[in-house]
Design a protein around this motif. Structure first.
Motif, PDB file in Angstrom:
ATOM      1  N   VAL A 194       0.820  -1.219   0.000  1.00 43.24           N
ATOM      2  CA  VAL A 194       0.000   0.000   0.000  1.00 43.24           C
ATOM      3  C   VAL A 194       0.854   1.269   0.000  1.00 43.24           C
ATOM      4  O   VAL A 194       0.558   2.218  -0.729  1.00 43.24           O
ATOM      5  N   GLY A 214      -8.340   5.452  -1.488  1.00 46.44           N
ATOM      6  CA  GLY A 214      -7.608   4.184  -1.522  1.00 46.44           C
ATOM      7  C   GLY A 214      -6.128   4.291  -1.846  1.00 46.44           C
ATOM      8  O   GLY A 214      -5.478   3.286  -2.138  1.00 46.44           O
ATOM      9  N   THR A 236      -3.804   4.774   5.945  1.00 44.85           N
ATOM     10  CA  THR A 236      -2.756   3.808   6.320  1.00 44.85           C
ATOM     11  C   THR A 236      -1.536   4.542   6.890  1.00 44.85           C
ATOM     12  O   THR A 236      -0.930   4.090   7.864  1.00 44.85           O
ATOM     13  N   ARG A 270      -6.421  10.599  -4.093  1.00 40.94           N
ATOM     14  CA  ARG A 270      -7.705   9.933  -4.361  1.00 40.94           C
ATOM     15  C   ARG A 270      -7.979   8.838  -3.329  1.00 40.94           C
ATOM     16  O   ARG A 270      -7.100   8.451  -2.572  1.00 40.94           O
TER      17      ARG A 270
HETATM   18  N1  LIG Z   1      -7.396  -3.411   7.097  1.00 40.61           N
HETATM   19  C1  LIG Z   1      -7.146  -3.520   5.776  1.00 40.61           C
HETATM   20  N2  LIG Z   1      -6.928  -4.732   5.209  1.00 40.61           N
HETATM   21  C2  LIG Z   1      -6.660  -4.868   3.894  1.00 40.61           C
HETATM   22  N3  LIG Z   1      -6.583  -3.828   3.019  1.00 40.61           N
HETATM   23  C3  LIG Z   1      -6.788  -2.605   3.515  1.00 40.61           C
HETATM   24  C4  LIG Z   1      -7.083  -2.383   4.908  1.00 40.61           C
HETATM   25  N4  LIG Z   1      -7.247  -1.037   5.107  1.00 40.61           N
HETATM   26  C5  LIG Z   1      -7.059  -0.464   3.891  1.00 40.61           C
HETATM   27  N5  LIG Z   1      -6.796  -1.383   2.945  1.00 40.61           N
HETATM   28  C6  LIG Z   1      -6.513  -1.114   1.525  1.00 40.61           C
HETATM   29  O1  LIG Z   1      -5.329  -0.320   1.466  1.00 40.61           O
HETATM   30  C7  LIG Z   1      -5.447   0.691   0.473  1.00 40.61           C
HETATM   31  C8  LIG Z   1      -5.229   2.057   1.110  1.00 40.61           C
HETATM   32  O2  LIG Z   1      -6.284   2.310   2.030  1.00 40.61           O
HETATM   33  P1  LIG Z   1      -6.375   3.661   2.878  1.00 40.61           P
HETATM   34  O3  LIG Z   1      -7.568   3.558   3.754  1.00 40.61           O
HETATM   35  O4  LIG Z   1      -5.067   3.945   3.513  1.00 40.61           O
HETATM   36  O5  LIG Z   1      -6.615   4.726   1.720  1.00 40.61           O
HETATM   37  P2  LIG Z   1      -7.040   6.255   1.802  1.00 40.61           P
HETATM   38  O6  LIG Z   1      -6.106   6.994   0.902  1.00 40.61           O
HETATM   39  O7  LIG Z   1      -7.107   6.692   3.224  1.00 40.61           O
HETATM   40  O8  LIG Z   1      -8.495   6.228   1.162  1.00 40.61           O
HETATM   41  P3  LIG Z   1      -9.818   7.115   1.445  1.00 40.61           P
HETATM   42  O9  LIG Z   1      -9.506   8.475   0.908  1.00 40.61           O
HETATM   43  O10 LIG Z   1     -10.842   6.390   0.658  1.00 40.61           O
HETATM   44  O11 LIG Z   1     -10.062   7.079   2.917  1.00 40.61           O
HETATM   45  C9  LIG Z   1      -6.817   0.505  -0.165  1.00 40.61           C
HETATM   46  O12 LIG Z   1      -6.648  -0.259  -1.333  1.00 40.61           O
HETATM   47  C10 LIG Z   1      -7.592  -0.274   0.883  1.00 40.61           C
HETATM   48  O13 LIG Z   1      -8.561  -1.076   0.275  1.00 40.61           O
END
Ligand SMILES: Nc1ncnc2c1ncn2[C@@H]1O[C@H](COP(=O)(O)OP(=O)(O)OP(=O)(O)O)[C@@H](O)[C@H]1O
Length: 240
Positions: free
Chosen positions: A21, A42, A47, A40
């Motif tokens: 990620v 995901g 994370t 954007r």
């Molecule tokens: N607990 C988890 N287990 C497996 N995959 C995960 C988990 N949490 C997030 N992901 C995946 O990791 C990637 C990054 O997720 P993250 O939540 O960090 O993105 P984000 O930039 O904060 O998105 P958003 O703006 O939609 O909140 C995504 O593809 C998501 O599906």
């Protein structure tokens, strides 16, 4: 030699199972600045917060906070060092009162939160302090969550989409709140925000994440003039 930053991430990688990620992210955050963390859905923004707050351990790279490498330390320990994370969901304990919610971070310390200061920041909460959090509106619950994070007297506040789905007047409150907090306290704020106008209004500096990498960083003013970066990596997702 200048002072070292409050927070430094150096070539940090994170995985969920085999899913890579975060692919080597490097950035700094200094005290007194508000940094918008954009990108954007995901792309790995939340994370990154999980790594900084100890909810997830990086597979590679280092996270340094107040000159100490904190990788792998548990969340409660990192919290005590001054990192407060306001998540995008599960913000408050619905069955507890407003006052009880705000007190939670200080329960294990010998200190009471500075309720006067917090109620001065959020006057609505003084009025509702004996109400159950469940009986408050979404915007008021958000204020409880931020007040709770501030009750721990943080040096770094991580906000994850703090105004998502809320009314315009609350958006304005968050904007003036962040101005006030950073001028009155030694506090750094990171904010994940899909409303680009709000992000540019509140932030001094912007980091743009795409597919697990920081693809751009600069001042809010520079980003406001860079339609190419906005179109490619952020898009227009403001709330009508
Ligand atoms: N607990 C988890 N287990 C497996 N995959 C995960 C988990 N949490 C997030 N992901 C995946 O990791 C990637 C990054 O997720 P993250 O939540 O960090 O993105 P984000 O930039 O904060 O998105 P958003 O703006 O939609 O909140 C995504 O593809 C998501 O599906």
């Amino acid at each position: 030699m200048g002072q070292s930053p409050l927070l430094q991430l150096d070539d940090v990688h994170a995985y969920y199972g085999d899913h890579h990620v975060l692919d080597g992210i490097t950035f700094d955050v200094d005290t007194d600045e508000v940094v918008a963390y954009l990108g954007r859905n995901g792309t790995g923004k939340t994370t990154t917060y999980k790594l900084i707050s100890g909810l997830l351990e990086p597979r590679e790279g280092t996270i340094t906070y107040k000159d100490e490498v904190i990788n792998g330390q548990p969340p409660h320990k990192i919290g005590r060092k001054g990192v407060s994370f306001v998540t995008a969901d599960e913000k408050v304990f619905p069955h507890l009162t407003v006052r009880e919610n705000i007190r939670l971070p200080t329960l294990e310390r010998d200190a009471e939160p500075d309720f006067e200061y917090l109620y001065d920041l959020f006057p609505d909460l003084r009025e509702y302090e004996r109400s159950r959090a469940a009986d408050l509106s979404g915007g008021q619950q958000q204020m409880v969550a931020i007040a709770q994070a501030l009750a721990a007297d943080p040096d770094l506040l991580l906000l994850d989409e703090p105004v998502q789905g809320l009314a315009v007047q609350f958006v304005e409150k968050v904007s003036s709140l962040l101005d006030r907090l950073t001028s009155e306290q030694d506090l750094a704020v990171m904010i994940i925000e899909h409303d680009i106008d709000l992000a540019l209004e509140v932030a001094d500096r912007v980091l743009v994440l795409d597919e697990g990498q920081i693809v751009w960083q600069g001042s809010s003013e520079e980003l406001a003039e860079n339609d190419d970066i906005i179109d490619r990596y952020i898009g227009v997702q403001g709330f009508a």
